[in-house]
Scaffold this active site. Structure first.
Site, PDB file in Angstrom:
ATOM      1  N   GLY A 272      41.358  -4.073  -9.606  1.00 39.56           N
ATOM      2  CA  GLY A 272      40.867  -5.233  -8.853  1.00 39.56           C
ATOM      3  C   GLY A 272      39.507  -5.706  -9.339  1.00 39.56           C
ATOM      4  O   GLY A 272      39.266  -6.906  -9.490  1.00 39.56           O
ATOM      5  N   CYS A 273      38.627  -4.775  -9.615  1.00 35.67           N
ATOM      6  CA  CYS A 273      37.274  -5.119 -10.053  1.00 35.67           C
ATOM      7  C   CYS A 273      37.292  -5.739 -11.454  1.00 35.67           C
ATOM      8  O   CYS A 273      36.535  -6.662 -11.744  1.00 35.67           O
ATOM      9  CB  CYS A 273      36.377  -3.890 -10.009  1.00 35.67           C
ATOM     10  N   THR A 274      38.174  -5.240 -12.297  1.00 32.60           N
ATOM     11  CA  THR A 274      38.311  -5.804 -13.643  1.00 32.60           C
ATOM     12  C   THR A 274      38.835  -7.238 -13.553  1.00 32.60           C
ATOM     13  O   THR A 274      38.288  -8.148 -14.185  1.00 32.60           O
ATOM     14  CB  THR A 274      39.257  -4.935 -14.500  1.00 32.60           C
TER      15      THR A 274
END
Length: 155
Positions: free
Chosen positions: A45-47
């Site tokens: 998700g952060c990527t």
């Protein structure tokens, strides 16, 4: 802990960045700031969130906004993360969680029946005077960067 809401002054921050510099709210006076908090570098998700903001980096710049991603990851990890995905946003490290706590995004989370403290995915749109204009909490990554860009353009 004070709830950060639209129309309130943004808490000050001064954090080390991936470029071996520091970024502060005071230093960005007069500029629109998109401050997004994400749980952990190099996770799916952060990527995707970093890539989505990067894909729109030129549009944010054209709108006069600087985009800053904040996590508790150490600087070396942020530098590797940025290089690995060629991210075009400022990544700032808040290892002490002082800024994440000030913005109310250091919260109790739960996974597989266990509770733990972590960063809630959230974004704050701060105007050039340091006032919070929009708050997104419990962000769903898909379409989020576009929504934030629309809000920046509407300022």
């Amino acid at each position: 802990m004070t709830e950060i809401t639209e129309g309130t002054p943004a808490p000050a921050f001064d954090l080390p960045t991936d470029s071996d510099a520091t970024v502060s709210l005071d230093g960005l006076k007069g500029r629109t700031v998109v401050l997004y908090f994400y749980p952990k570098a190099d996770t799916p998700g952060c990527t995707n969130e970093g890539k989505d903001f990067t894909a729109l980096a030129a549009d944010f710049a054209d709108a006069g906004a600087v985009v800053i991603g904040v996590s508790k990851d150490p600087m070396k990890k942020l530098q590797k993360f940025k290089a690995k995905y060629d991210l075009d946003v400022v990544l700032a490290s808040d290892e002490t969680a002082g800024v994440t706590e000030a913005y109310g995004v250091w919260v109790e989370k739960s996974m597989y029946g266990k509770t733990y403290m972590g960063i809630e995915r959230a974004t704050f749109l701060i105007d050039g005077e340091g006032i919070v204009r929009r708050v997104w909490r419990k962000v769903s990554v898909k379409g989020h960067a576009e929504e934030v860009l629309d809000a920046v353009r509407a300022l």
